[in-house]
Design a protein around this motif. Structure first.
Motif, PDB file in Angstrom:
ATOM      1  N   THR A   1      29.392  29.164  50.918  1.00  0.00           N
ATOM      2  CA  THR A   1      29.191  30.006  49.739  1.00  0.00           C
ATOM      3  C   THR A   1      27.779  30.587  49.704  1.00  0.00           C
ATOM      4  O   THR A   1      27.464  31.397  48.830  1.00  0.00           O
ATOM      5  CB  THR A   1      29.468  29.238  48.440  1.00  0.00           C
ATOM      6  N   THR A   2      26.923  30.161  50.623  1.00  0.00           N
ATOM      7  CA  THR A   2      25.598  30.749  50.793  1.00  0.00           C
ATOM      8  C   THR A   2      25.618  31.588  52.071  1.00  0.00           C
ATOM      9  O   THR A   2      26.556  31.499  52.872  1.00  0.00           O
ATOM     10  CB  THR A   2      24.515  29.676  50.877  1.00  0.00           C
ATOM     11  N   ALA A   3      24.583  32.386  52.267  1.00  0.00           N
ATOM     12  CA  ALA A   3      24.524  33.241  53.451  1.00  0.00           C
ATOM     13  C   ALA A   3      24.515  32.396  54.722  1.00  0.00           C
ATOM     14  O   ALA A   3      23.751  31.437  54.838  1.00  0.00           O
ATOM     15  CB  ALA A   3      23.290  34.123  53.398  1.00  0.00           C
ATOM     16  N   LEU A   4      25.357  32.760  55.681  1.00  0.00           N
ATOM     17  CA  LEU A   4      25.443  32.036  56.942  1.00  0.00           C
ATOM     18  C   LEU A   4      24.637  32.757  58.022  1.00  0.00           C
ATOM     19  O   LEU A   4      24.495  33.989  57.994  1.00  0.00           O
ATOM     20  CB  LEU A   4      26.907  31.930  57.391  1.00  0.00           C
ATOM     21  N   ALA A   5      24.149  31.983  58.971  1.00  0.00           N
ATOM     22  CA  ALA A   5      23.362  32.534  60.076  1.00  0.00           C
ATOM     23  C   ALA A   5      24.293  33.070  61.154  1.00  0.00           C
ATOM     24  O   ALA A   5      24.276  32.622  62.311  1.00  0.00           O
ATOM     25  CB  ALA A   5      22.426  31.470  60.630  1.00  0.00           C
ATOM     26  N   VAL A   6      25.141  34.016  60.774  1.00  0.00           N
ATOM     27  CA  VAL A   6      26.048  34.696  61.688  1.00  0.00           C
ATOM     28  C   VAL A   6      25.992  36.179  61.356  1.00  0.00           C
ATOM     29  O   VAL A   6      25.644  36.561  60.228  1.00  0.00           O
ATOM     30  CB  VAL A   6      27.494  34.163  61.572  1.00  0.00           C
ATOM     31  N   PRO A   7      26.344  37.045  62.293  1.00  0.00           N
ATOM     32  CA  PRO A   7      26.239  38.482  62.032  1.00  0.00           C
ATOM     33  C   PRO A   7      27.343  38.988  61.104  1.00  0.00           C
ATOM     34  O   PRO A   7      28.488  38.523  61.162  1.00  0.00           O
ATOM     35  CB  PRO A   7      26.371  39.101  63.425  1.00  0.00           C
ATOM     36  N   ASP A   8      26.983  39.931  60.248  1.00  0.00           N
ATOM     37  CA  ASP A   8      27.996  40.629  59.469  1.00  0.00           C
ATOM     38  C   ASP A   8      28.935  41.356  60.434  1.00  0.00           C
ATOM     39  O   ASP A   8      28.505  41.890  61.467  1.00  0.00           O
ATOM     40  CB  ASP A   8      27.353  41.645  58.528  1.00  0.00           C
ATOM     41  N   GLN A   9      30.230  41.365  60.082  1.00  0.00           N
ATOM     42  CA  GLN A   9      31.261  42.002  60.907  1.00  0.00           C
ATOM     43  C   GLN A   9      31.244  41.469  62.338  1.00  0.00           C
ATOM     44  O   GLN A   9      31.546  42.191  63.289  1.00  0.00           O
ATOM     45  CB  GLN A   9      31.100  43.526  60.904  1.00  0.00           C
ATOM     46  N   GLY A  10      30.924  40.179  62.471  1.00  0.00           N
ATOM     47  CA  GLY A  10      30.810  39.603  63.800  1.00  0.00           C
ATOM     48  C   GLY A  10      32.062  38.897  64.306  1.00  0.00           C
ATOM     49  O   GLY A  10      32.073  38.410  65.438  1.00  0.00           O
ATOM     50  N   PHE A  11      33.121  38.849  63.481  1.00  0.00           N
ATOM     51  CA  PHE A  11      34.313  38.085  63.852  1.00  0.00           C
ATOM     52  C   PHE A  11      35.571  38.930  63.635  1.00  0.00           C
ATOM     53  O   PHE A  11      35.634  39.758  62.724  1.00  0.00           O
ATOM     54  CB  PHE A  11      34.397  36.802  63.026  1.00  0.00           C
ATOM     55  N   ASP A  12      36.567  38.687  64.463  1.00  0.00           N
ATOM     56  CA  ASP A  12      37.839  39.389  64.262  1.00  0.00           C
ATOM     57  C   ASP A  12      38.918  38.485  63.682  1.00  0.00           C
ATOM     58  O   ASP A  12      40.054  38.918  63.487  1.00  0.00           O
ATOM     59  CB  ASP A  12      38.343  40.059  65.544  1.00  0.00           C
ATOM     60  N   LEU A  13      38.548  37.229  63.347  1.00  0.00           N
ATOM     61  CA  LEU A  13      39.457  36.328  62.637  1.00  0.00           C
ATOM     62  C   LEU A  13      38.635  35.451  61.705  1.00  0.00           C
ATOM     63  O   LEU A  13      37.651  34.839  62.123  1.00  0.00           O
ATOM     64  CB  LEU A  13      40.246  35.451  63.614  1.00  0.00           C
TER      65      LEU A  13
ATOM     66  N   ARG B   1      33.882  37.459  53.471  1.00  0.00           N
ATOM     67  CA  ARG B   1      34.490  38.715  53.926  1.00  0.00           C
ATOM     68  C   ARG B   1      33.496  39.570  54.713  1.00  0.00           C
ATOM     69  O   ARG B   1      33.878  40.335  55.600  1.00  0.00           O
ATOM     70  CB  ARG B   1      35.044  39.492  52.744  1.00  0.00           C
ATOM     71  N   ARG B   2      32.229  39.454  54.399  1.00  0.00           N
ATOM     72  CA  ARG B   2      31.210  40.272  55.066  1.00  0.00           C
ATOM     73  C   ARG B   2      31.157  40.020  56.572  1.00  0.00           C
ATOM     74  O   ARG B   2      30.687  40.869  57.340  1.00  0.00           O
ATOM     75  CB  ARG B   2      29.829  39.995  54.459  1.00  0.00           C
ATOM     76  N   TYR B   3      31.631  38.856  57.004  1.00  0.00           N
ATOM     77  CA  TYR B   3      31.543  38.498  58.418  1.00  0.00           C
ATOM     78  C   TYR B   3      32.746  38.991  59.232  1.00  0.00           C
ATOM     79  O   TYR B   3      32.734  38.873  60.460  1.00  0.00           O
ATOM     80  CB  TYR B   3      31.419  36.982  58.568  1.00  0.00           C
ATOM     81  N   LEU B   4      33.758  39.520  58.568  1.00  0.00           N
ATOM     82  CA  LEU B   4      34.975  39.954  59.252  1.00  0.00           C
ATOM     83  C   LEU B   4      34.881  41.437  59.592  1.00  0.00           C
ATOM     84  O   LEU B   4      34.530  42.266  58.752  1.00  0.00           O
ATOM     85  CB  LEU B   4      36.194  39.690  58.367  1.00  0.00           C
ATOM     86  N   LYS B   5      35.229  41.770  60.823  1.00  0.00           N
ATOM     87  CA  LYS B   5      35.222  43.160  61.251  1.00  0.00           C
ATOM     88  C   LYS B   5      36.326  43.948  60.528  1.00  0.00           C
ATOM     89  O   LYS B   5      37.399  43.404  60.253  1.00  0.00           O
ATOM     90  CB  LYS B   5      35.491  43.253  62.752  1.00  0.00           C
ATOM     91  N   PRO B   6      36.107  45.226  60.238  1.00  0.00           N
ATOM     92  CA  PRO B   6      37.221  46.069  59.794  1.00  0.00           C
ATOM     93  C   PRO B   6      38.332  46.057  60.846  1.00  0.00           C
ATOM     94  O   PRO B   6      38.071  46.163  62.044  1.00  0.00           O
ATOM     95  CB  PRO B   6      36.585  47.459  59.677  1.00  0.00           C
TER      96      PRO B   6
END
Length: 220
Positions: free
Chosen positions: A96-108, A122-127
């Motif tokens: 629930t806090t900001a994670l050290a991963v890229p925004d839109q960095g995952f496809d699942l 949701r910010r971490y999921l690619k369109p």
């Protein structure tokens, strides 16, 4: 005093079952390359079919498990398809806090019995990426009301046999009580609404504004 055995996926499977079949069906249909699994505990099943998975949990037992590289490797030995399990990462973090991963960095994005994963991650999921969620803590119910998500499949199972149902999807996510099918009520209750035709989980495609197209399933 005999020390408690370290948490391990092999023991965890005895209580929750093996979800590898579910991720196998999903991988055959969409072939995701990178997955994010908030609230994973030690459920290593996505890594049996997906090349790169980032697991997230605040539980120290999960941190200890994933920190033991040899144990993780042993748990996956003989259980992966070719190319899977090549990157297994763990974040000891509150999703629930900001994670050290890229925004839109995952496809699942995976949300199973973990609370409001979608609204926080949701910010971490690619369109065009996928969300797989169940309704236990309300995440699938909230996802069903989100206009940026489109239902692609319902996951049904008997024992450890999982199937993706992509036919007549209008039969799913129909609330028994439409009056209770409102985001604020779902959030307040912390659980999903009852559906006339329930499923174990649901697969949604993410199509935010400006990115209307998501790849259709290629199998099932």
């Amino acid at each position: 005093m005999t020390p408690r055995p370290k948490a391990a996926w092999s023991r965890y499977r005895n209580s929750i079952g093996d979800r590898s079949g579910m991720f196998g069906a999903l991988a055959r249909a969409w072939a995701p390359e990178r997955a994010l699994y908030p609230g994973s505990y030690v459920d290593l099943s996505p890594s049996t079919v997906i090349p790169a998975v980032t697991y997230v949990d605040t539980d120290r037992r999960a941190e200890a498990f994933f920190g033991d590289v040899d144990l993780v490797r042993a748990e996956l030995h003989g259980r992966t398809v070719p190319g899977a399990g090549t990157e297994v990462e763990f974040l000891a973090a509150d999703y629930t806090t900001a994670l050290a991963v890229p925004d839109q960095g995952f496809d699942l994005l995976i949300s199973l019995y973990a609370g409001p994963v979608w609204e926080n991650c949701r910010r971490y999921l690619k369109p065009g990426g996928l969300l797989i969620a169940n309704a236990s803590h309300g995440d699938a119910s909230l996802a069903a009301l989100d206009p940026t998500l489109r239902l692609e499949a319902a996951v049904t199972h008997r024992g450890e046999t999982y199937l993706l149902d992509t036919d007549r999807l209008d039969r799913y996510l129909v609330p028994k009580n439409p009056d209770g099918n409102r985001p604020e009520l779902i959030r307040a209750a912390g659980r999903g609404v009852g559906y006339t035709r329930p499923a174990f989980a649901y697969v949604f495609a993410y199509a935010p504004a400006g990115n209307p197209g998501a790849a259709p399933p290629t199998g099932g």
